[in-house]
Motif scaffolding. Structure first.
Motif, PDB file in Angstrom:
ATOM      1  N   ARG A 110       0.828  -1.198   0.000  1.00  0.00           N
ATOM      2  CA  ARG A 110       0.000   0.000   0.000  1.00  0.00           C
ATOM      3  C   ARG A 110       0.868   1.255   0.000  1.00  0.00           C
ATOM      4  O   ARG A 110       1.894   1.309   0.654  1.00  0.00           O
ATOM      5  CB  ARG A 110      -0.877  -0.014   1.256  1.00  0.00           C
ATOM      6  CG  ARG A 110      -1.690   1.245   1.496  1.00  0.00           C
ATOM      7  CD  ARG A 110      -2.459   1.151   2.799  1.00  0.00           C
ATOM      8  NE  ARG A 110      -1.590   1.070   3.961  1.00  0.00           N
ATOM      9  CZ  ARG A 110      -1.069   2.121   4.591  1.00  0.00           C
ATOM     10  NH1 ARG A 110      -1.308   3.344   4.149  1.00  0.00           N
ATOM     11  NH2 ARG A 110      -0.294   1.956   5.652  1.00  0.00           N
ATOM     12  N   THR A 153       1.864   6.386   3.242  1.00  0.00           N
ATOM     13  CA  THR A 153       0.435   6.407   2.936  1.00  0.00           C
ATOM     14  C   THR A 153       0.150   7.422   1.826  1.00  0.00           C
ATOM     15  O   THR A 153       0.765   8.490   1.778  1.00  0.00           O
ATOM     16  CB  THR A 153      -0.361   6.795   4.194  1.00  0.00           C
ATOM     17  OG1 THR A 153      -0.177   5.778   5.192  1.00  0.00           O
ATOM     18  CG2 THR A 153      -1.852   6.954   3.906  1.00  0.00           C
ATOM     19  N   TYR A 196      -2.171   5.787  -8.479  1.00  0.00           N
ATOM     20  CA  TYR A 196      -2.647   4.408  -8.539  1.00  0.00           C
ATOM     21  C   TYR A 196      -2.963   4.002  -9.981  1.00  0.00           C
ATOM     22  O   TYR A 196      -2.670   2.878 -10.412  1.00  0.00           O
ATOM     23  CB  TYR A 196      -3.859   4.208  -7.624  1.00  0.00           C
ATOM     24  CG  TYR A 196      -3.469   3.632  -6.282  1.00  0.00           C
ATOM     25  CD1 TYR A 196      -3.108   2.287  -6.164  1.00  0.00           C
ATOM     26  CD2 TYR A 196      -3.443   4.413  -5.132  1.00  0.00           C
ATOM     27  CE1 TYR A 196      -2.726   1.749  -4.938  1.00  0.00           C
ATOM     28  CE2 TYR A 196      -3.066   3.888  -3.906  1.00  0.00           C
ATOM     29  CZ  TYR A 196      -2.717   2.549  -3.815  1.00  0.00           C
ATOM     30  OH  TYR A 196      -2.319   2.008  -2.607  1.00  0.00           O
ATOM     31  N   GLU A 248      -2.369  -6.819  -2.635  1.00  0.00           N
ATOM     32  CA  GLU A 248      -1.896  -5.563  -2.046  1.00  0.00           C
ATOM     33  C   GLU A 248      -1.869  -5.688  -0.531  1.00  0.00           C
ATOM     34  O   GLU A 248      -2.881  -5.991   0.107  1.00  0.00           O
ATOM     35  CB  GLU A 248      -2.774  -4.383  -2.465  1.00  0.00           C
ATOM     36  CG  GLU A 248      -2.217  -3.068  -1.943  1.00  0.00           C
ATOM     37  CD  GLU A 248      -2.715  -1.844  -2.678  1.00  0.00           C
ATOM     38  OE1 GLU A 248      -2.254  -0.737  -2.335  1.00  0.00           O
ATOM     39  OE2 GLU A 248      -3.545  -1.980  -3.594  1.00  0.00           O
ATOM     40  N   LEU A 295      -3.345  -3.361   3.693  1.00  0.00           N
ATOM     41  CA  LEU A 295      -4.607  -2.675   3.390  1.00  0.00           C
ATOM     42  C   LEU A 295      -5.686  -2.918   4.443  1.00  0.00           C
ATOM     43  O   LEU A 295      -6.538  -2.062   4.663  1.00  0.00           O
ATOM     44  CB  LEU A 295      -5.157  -3.147   2.043  1.00  0.00           C
ATOM     45  CG  LEU A 295      -4.710  -2.425   0.778  1.00  0.00           C
ATOM     46  CD1 LEU A 295      -5.397  -3.051  -0.432  1.00  0.00           C
ATOM     47  CD2 LEU A 295      -5.034  -0.940   0.840  1.00  0.00           C
ATOM     48  N   GLU A 352      -7.538   3.980   0.185  1.00  0.00           N
ATOM     49  CA  GLU A 352      -6.619   3.344  -0.762  1.00  0.00           C
ATOM     50  C   GLU A 352      -7.249   2.122  -1.430  1.00  0.00           C
ATOM     51  O   GLU A 352      -6.963   1.825  -2.592  1.00  0.00           O
ATOM     52  CB  GLU A 352      -5.303   2.983  -0.071  1.00  0.00           C
ATOM     53  CG  GLU A 352      -4.524   4.238   0.353  1.00  0.00           C
ATOM     54  CD  GLU A 352      -3.038   4.011   0.480  1.00  0.00           C
ATOM     55  OE1 GLU A 352      -2.431   3.456  -0.451  1.00  0.00           O
ATOM     56  OE2 GLU A 352      -2.482   4.402   1.516  1.00  0.00           O
ATOM     57  N   THR A 402      -6.828  -8.321  -1.012  1.00  0.00           N
ATOM     58  CA  THR A 402      -6.356  -7.418   0.035  1.00  0.00           C
ATOM     59  C   THR A 402      -5.746  -8.244   1.165  1.00  0.00           C
ATOM     60  O   THR A 402      -6.232  -9.314   1.502  1.00  0.00           O
ATOM     61  CB  THR A 402      -7.482  -6.530   0.583  1.00  0.00           C
ATOM     62  OG1 THR A 402      -8.413  -7.331   1.306  1.00  0.00           O
ATOM     63  CG2 THR A 402      -8.190  -5.807  -0.547  1.00  0.00           C
TER      64      THR A 402
END
Length: 461
Positions: free
Chosen positions: A152, A191, A203, A220, A223, A231, A250
């Motif tokens: 992330r 972040t 992104y 990812e 997250l 995000e 995630t």
């Protein structure tokens, strides 16, 4: 005149019918062209199955090791439904050669837009700006799919260098970041502030890059716990605009249950717990947390049990020494039984080229994998400290039941009433792992299990 009038009427009717067909055709085309905000669910109608490099190679996997595992999958597992090959964490660090990812002074490989690139010393085919394109092509040529792990946020080095965001109209990395909520266990990234101009552009830029490489799957990390809603929404939009169907996973857990509706609208799979390793306590903790997630098992959106820590682990792994899994055979059956009846994604973590025959048999049982792929209505029958029962149905064959003895020290006789499974009367029973008939039962099924053992059966119609 009479015939002419009839012919005229018929011609008018045919014209109207023709117009109606055209209008219906145009309407169908228009409906087909309407954007489906949840179209990504079509990319994983059954739980994804594959291999990930983390459990055996940690953050230091090489191209040669990825190809060796892909070759094995293509030759021995693809016909059973296994098809994803995933390069896990830190593929962009040149001097990452051990299982410990927090090495001193990491040497990052990054482009002029702040996007990580594969380290060429570990992935030689990435030379000349190819990225993972050549490796993805190799994996695709085997009839498999290619995935990568990402963290992330935005690279710290991109922020420090104030690198421009591609498509950001002059916005630079230092304008969209925050040091708050930085990952606690890996400090590669900052972040991204979702409300900043240029944040979505970043992104979009990385997903456009991955799509150009031929990536089919993104895992990812950092997250879900804590839950970074902004995000998650950005990566969903970025995938949807990149023009390639990319499955989104995630990671890691525990994903908050209060975010269940949100995560299933944005991801194909989400972790329920932190990493599951070859410890019985990891499995029982997973079983406990999973109690709240049964209602969310659905095509395209899957609560994720984590990787399968079986076979040959930690060759260069982050957790422990090079070893075969520490789980006993009973515990391995229990883990695979839980993962499959729960319909979790199946992402194997052991080294495939050095897999042993027993572990291979757990990955290639056609009856169990058919249940995992086709079953419906997964639900908890009962669960306490010592026992667990889960059921699901198959519209063609019958009803499945998994029973687990969770006790550490006692053999137990566990009984399940057929009416609790929606069944009645006499039923034939078959052991799904062995394929053997277990005879008939009337109204109640009873089984005696050793500590940590389980059974997976099918009640036939």
């Amino acid at each position: 005149m009479k015939h002419l009038r009839i012919r005229t009427i018929l011609n008018k009717r045919n014209t109207l019918l023709g117009l109606l067909v055209i209008l219906l055709s145009q309407s169908a085309t228009a409906l087909a062209a309407l954007p489906d905000k949840y179209a990504f669910r079509q990319w994983a109608q059954t739980p994804p199955m594959g291999w990930d490099s983390w459990d055996c190679y940690g953050p230091s996997v090489t191209e040669q090791e990825i190809k060796a595992n892909a070759d094995f999958m293509a030759n021995h597992l693809k016909s059973y439904g296994w098809n994803y090959v995933i390069v896990d964490i830190r593929w962009y660090v040149e001097n990452q050669t051990t299982g410990q990812y927090n090495i001193k002074d990491p040497i990052y490989v990054i482009d002029n837009y702040g996007r990580y690139l594969p380290a060429i010393n570990r992935f030689p085919s990435a030379a000349g700006g190819k990225g993972f394109k050549a490796l993805a092509d190799y994996i695709h040529s085997k009839g498999l799919k290619f995935g990568i792990h990402i963290m992330r946020g935005i690279p710290k080095i991109a922020v420090q260098r104030k690198l421009p965001i591609k498509g950001g109209n002059g916005i630079t990395a230092d304008q969209i970041y925050s040091p708050e909520e930085q990952c606690k266990w890996l400090a590669d990234n900052y972040t991204i502030l979702a409300d900043r101009k240029g944040a979505q552009d970043y992104y979009n830029s990385i997903l456009d890059l991955y799509a150009s490489w031929g990536v089919d799957y993104i895992k990812e990390d950092d997250l879900s716990s804590p839950y970074h809603q902004g995000e998650i929404e950005m990566v969903r939009k970025a995938i949807d605009q990149c023009g390639r169907p990319i499955v989104l996973s995630t990671s890691p857990g525990e994903t908050p249950i209060e975010k269940a509706d949100h995560v299933r609208k944005h991801a194909n799979m989400w972790r329920m717990v932190n990493d599951v390793w070859d410890n019985w306590s990891d499995l029982t903790h997973l079983m406990q947390v999973a109690r709240q997630w049964y209602p969310y098992i659905a095509p395209g959106t899957w609560p994720d049990c984590d990787m399968i820590p079986l076979g040959h682990l930690a060759i260069k792994g982050e957790r422990g020494n090079d070893r075969m899994t520490k789980l006993t055979k009973d515990e391995q059956y229990s883990l695979m039984t839980f993962f499959t009846i729960f319909r979790s994604p199946l992402i194997f973590g052991g080294d495939l080229p050095s897999i042993d025959p027993f572990t291979l048999s757990l990955l290639t049982n056609q009856d169990v994998l058919r249940m995992h792929k086709e079953s419906q209505n997964v639900r908890l029958v009962f669960q306490d400290q010592d026992k667990l029962a889960i059921t699901s149905t198959d519209p063609h064959t019958g009803t499945y039941l998994a029973v687990f003895n969770l006790s550490d020290d006692s053999t137990r006789n566990i009984k399940v009433n057929l009416k609790d499974l929606g069944l009645s009367g006499s039923r034939k029973v078959r052991d799904l792992w062995s394929g053997k008939s277990l005879g008939k039962v009337n109204n109640q099924y009873a089984v005696t299990l050793r500590p940590h053992a389980s059974i997976l059966v099918e009640f036939l119609k």
